[in-house]
Design an enzyme around this catalytic site. Structure first.
Site, mmCIF file in Angstrom:
data_model
loop_
_atom_site.group_PDB
_atom_site.id
_atom_site.type_symbol
_atom_site.label_atom_id
_atom_site.label_comp_id
_atom_site.label_asym_id
_atom_site.label_seq_id
_atom_site.Cartn_x
_atom_site.Cartn_y
_atom_site.Cartn_z
ATOM 1 N N HIS A 52 3.718 -2.442 3.175
ATOM 2 C CA HIS A 52 3.814 -1.091 2.640
ATOM 3 C C HIS A 52 5.154 -0.892 1.932
ATOM 4 C CE1 HIS A 52 0.769 -0.731 5.851
ATOM 5 N NE2 HIS A 52 0.262 0.246 5.113
ATOM 6 N N ASP A 99 0.819 -1.212 0.000
ATOM 7 C CA ASP A 99 0.000 0.000 0.000
ATOM 8 C C ASP A 99 0.854 1.263 0.000
ATOM 9 O OD1 ASP A 99 -2.125 -1.677 0.128
ATOM 10 O OD2 ASP A 99 -2.993 -0.837 1.962
#
Length: 691
Positions: free
Chosen positions: A225, A73
């Site tokens: 991430h 993300d």
């Protein structure tokens, strides 16, 4: 043109502000959903992480056993996304990257690399907005713009979406579900997670690995991430995690492959890609505009501080020279020339104030084709020593030249027809002529009709602006303007330069610059006080200042050669013209930038910080005002209107400068703008000063 420029500038700042300051700064897992859960279907709460909330019965899907869908993300990030991609390539693993539109716009090459290396690219909104909390218009904007950015950067679109701040299906609230349904109406499948590495906490590589390791053989959608800060622990954990899980029999796949969906990415048409590229270009332009504006803001601030320091220091030094004696007292008579065109309202007060002078003089009124009986008013007064010359309307410079030819004496005082003199003003004005190098003297023009708000603002401008500047110009020997309201001249100096010229609209500035270039010194005598009638309406003020500013630009251009000359002319050029260029042209041109940026700061940045900066600027202005008023012997009461002046009057003045610059650049010829007179001034009753 100015309106168009301001609209474009505001649009760029609005785009920049939205894309850079309207996103959520918290990591996804740091925001826990809170709210009712009654509207979430039980099949969804207990189902898989890939949700189809379309019409009919909502459906969900889970990854196949021993299958891990690696998801990243918040990217792409210029530092960490390439390292993640390098590691995945080395491990022959494909993943799904949920990218933020603004990050893709900043680094489109990384989005293209994600697609080119076989990874799946999906949407994580445009600005990392919380879709569950966003209004409908913003949700639509976030989804649409993120797709446009993907189309422009990669040439593909996607139907996969991971809402920022989402979690596992069991934690969905009613608001989350409503948002998921709304995004499904826009054609998206929602992808949640089943396992969170919690790498955003940076708990250490070992802890990231432990959080990412499946407890059994069930398929997982693993959240990691590749942006949002230091992701070194993520990269280190991946390097160990992937081989370990492969050894346990797990395989890695994209989200669609893991749950058995058709490919969610599709090529877009040329039109859609062009629109996406246009949006990316607009965002980059907005970033560049903001950078330029930031530097311009620094420049404007530096100019303001520089002007405040230089004028106050100069004024302080000039004040110490008040008792300076130029030589033996000047007692020779003076010829006062009053050019008059339709000045019947105030001419009587002006003439009576002159003949009440304590210095010997003659008064020559040159009626320049008046149609309101100005000459008749003067003649009816029947005052000895006051002459009237009538001529066809030819303009103020020609009227002054006519008066100069009729003058009997060597010292000349030029006065506007609406100006009222103090009894000692003429005597004070001519004293510097005791020094043979002085060719002209500027008096101290004050606003007489200062009762209204507009009058107070002009009074403040005269005291803080004009008079402080004149003190500086006097010390630097580069006085650019002797005001038409109250100015003294040596006749031989005027004759040597051929009298007044009518090629500019600021004949007083043109004349003063010509005298400086001819080697004469021009000084400021603050004790020679005269009272002038200021414009009483915004329209009249605009026309007056427009003429002044345009005429000053004409005079600056006419005398631009002074920049490279020596002596008194060089002082005018390198000191006076440079000062005018910086503080009366460039600074007003930067003023709209300051105002627009202030609004930008109030909306998108820290309003408190912006407010403190504005208060600091106002405090500097107020301090300058108090000091300037004290030097001029004025009461500081009108300064209470200074904050209001910053919101109205200042904008009017810089708009005048901007229009004048555009008019000059366009090569247009501005016609004479005459101010309407109301005769609001009266001759002073005694030498104690004007009431």
């Amino acid at each position: 043109m100015l309106t168009m420029l301001l609209v474009c500038l505001s649009s760029m700042l609005l785009l920049n502000g939205y894309t850079h300051h309207m996103f959520g700064a918290e990591p996804d897992g740091a925001v826990k959903p809170v709210g009712q859960v009654g509207a979430v279907p039980p099949s969804i709460r207990t189902g898989g992480p890939v949700i189809d909330a379309g019409p009919g019965q909502p459906r969900s899907a889970s990854p196949a056993a021993r299958t891990i869908a690696l998801t990243f993300d918040d990217g792409p990030d210029p530092v960490w996304t390439p390292r993640v991609l390098d590691l995945l390539k080395a491990q022959h693993v494909h993943a799904t990257f949920f990218v933020v539109g603004t990050a893709v716009a900043a680094h489109p090459e990384l989005a293209r690399r994600i697609v080119a290396e076989g990874h799946q690219i999906a949407a994580h909104t445009f600005t990392h907005a919380n879709l569950s909390e966003a209004a409908g218009w913003r949700r639509s904007l976030e989804l649409r713009q993120s797709q446009l950015i993907l189309a422009g950067a990669t040439g593909v679109s996607t139907t996969l979406l991971r809402p920022p701040y989402s979690a596992e299906t069991g934690e969905l609230t009613d608001r989350d579900w409503a948002s998921i349904q709304a995004t499904r109406e826009s054609g998206y499948l929602t992808v949640l997670t089943t396992q969170d590495s919690e790498d955003w906490r940076r708990p250490g590589t070992a802890k990231v690995i432990a959080n990412s390791t499946p407890r059994g053989t069930a398929g997982q959608v693993l959240l990691m991430h590749d942006a949002g800060g230091d992701r070194s622990q993520t990269v280190a954990a991946l390097a160990k995690l992937i081989p370990t899980l492969k050894a346990r029999g797990f395989k890695f796949a994209t989200v669609s492959d893991a749950v058995g969906l058709p490919s969610p990415t599709h090529k877009v048409g040329l039109l859609e890609r062009g629109r996406g590229l246009a949006l990316i270009g607009a965002m980059r332009v907005s970033d560049a505009v903001l950078n330029v504006l930031t530097w311009l803001l620094y420049a404007a601030g530096a100019l303001c501080v520089l002007r405040a320091i230089t004028t106050v220091v100069a004024a302080r030094r000039h004040a110490r020279m008040r008792d300076w004696i130029w030589g033996p007292p000047v007692t020779e008579p003076v010829s006062v020339i009053v050019p008059a065109y339709n000045e019947s309202a105030g001419i009587e007060a002006a003439i009576r104030s002159l003949v009440a002078s304590d210095h010997p003089l003659e008064v020559i009124v040159v009626d320049d084709g008046s149609t309101d009986g100005t000459a008749d008013v003067v003649e009816a007064m029947r005052i000895p020593g006051v002459r009237v010359i009538r001529q066809a309307n030819s303009g103020k410079p020609i009227a002054l030249n006519t008066g100069l030819q009729a003058a009997h004496f060597n010292l000349i005082v030029m006065v506007d027809g609406d100006t009222v003199f103090e009894p000692d003003a003429v005597r004070m004005l001519v004293q510097p002529f005791a020094h043979p190098s002085v060719g002209a003297v500027s008096g101290n023009a004050k606003v007489g009709n200062r009762r209204g708000l507009l009058g107070r603002w002009q009074h403040i401008e005269y005291v803080i602006g004009f008079n402080l500047d004149r003190r500086l110009f006097d010390l630097a020997e580069c006085m650019p303007t002797v005001p038409g309201a109250v100015g003294g001249f040596r006749r031989t100096a005027l004759e040597r330069i051929g009298g007044l010229s009518d090629v500019t609209l600021a004949e007083d500035t043109d004349l003063t610059m010509a005298l400086c270039r001819d080697g004469w010194r021009v000084v400021y005598e603050e004790r020679a006080v005269a009272w002038t009638e200021a414009p009483a309406s915004l329209d009249a003020l605009w026309r007056q200042r427009y003429r002044w500013c345009y005429g000053t630009l004409q005079a600056m251009w006419k005398h631009r050669g002074a920049w490279v000359q020596r002596g008194q002319s060089g002082k005018l050029g390198r000191r006076g013209l440079t000062y005018l260029t910086l503080f009366q042209v460039l600074l007003p041109l930067l003023a709209p930038v300051v105002d627009v940026f202030a609004i930008y700061g109030l909306v998108f940045l820290d309003p408190l910080r912006v407010g403190l900066v504005w208060l600091g600027f106002l405090a500097v202005q107020m301090a300058m005002g108090v000091y300037a008023f004290r030097l001029d012997g004025e009461r500081a009461g009108p300064l209470w209107t200074l904050p209001l002046q910053q919101f109205v009057y200042r904008q009017l003045m810089y708009l005048v400068v901007i229009q004048s610059v555009f008019t000059a650049l366009a090569g247009s010829r501005l016609r004479w703008q005459r101010m309407e007179r109301y005769g609001s001034l009266r001759a002073p009753a005694s030498t104690e000063g004007f009431p």
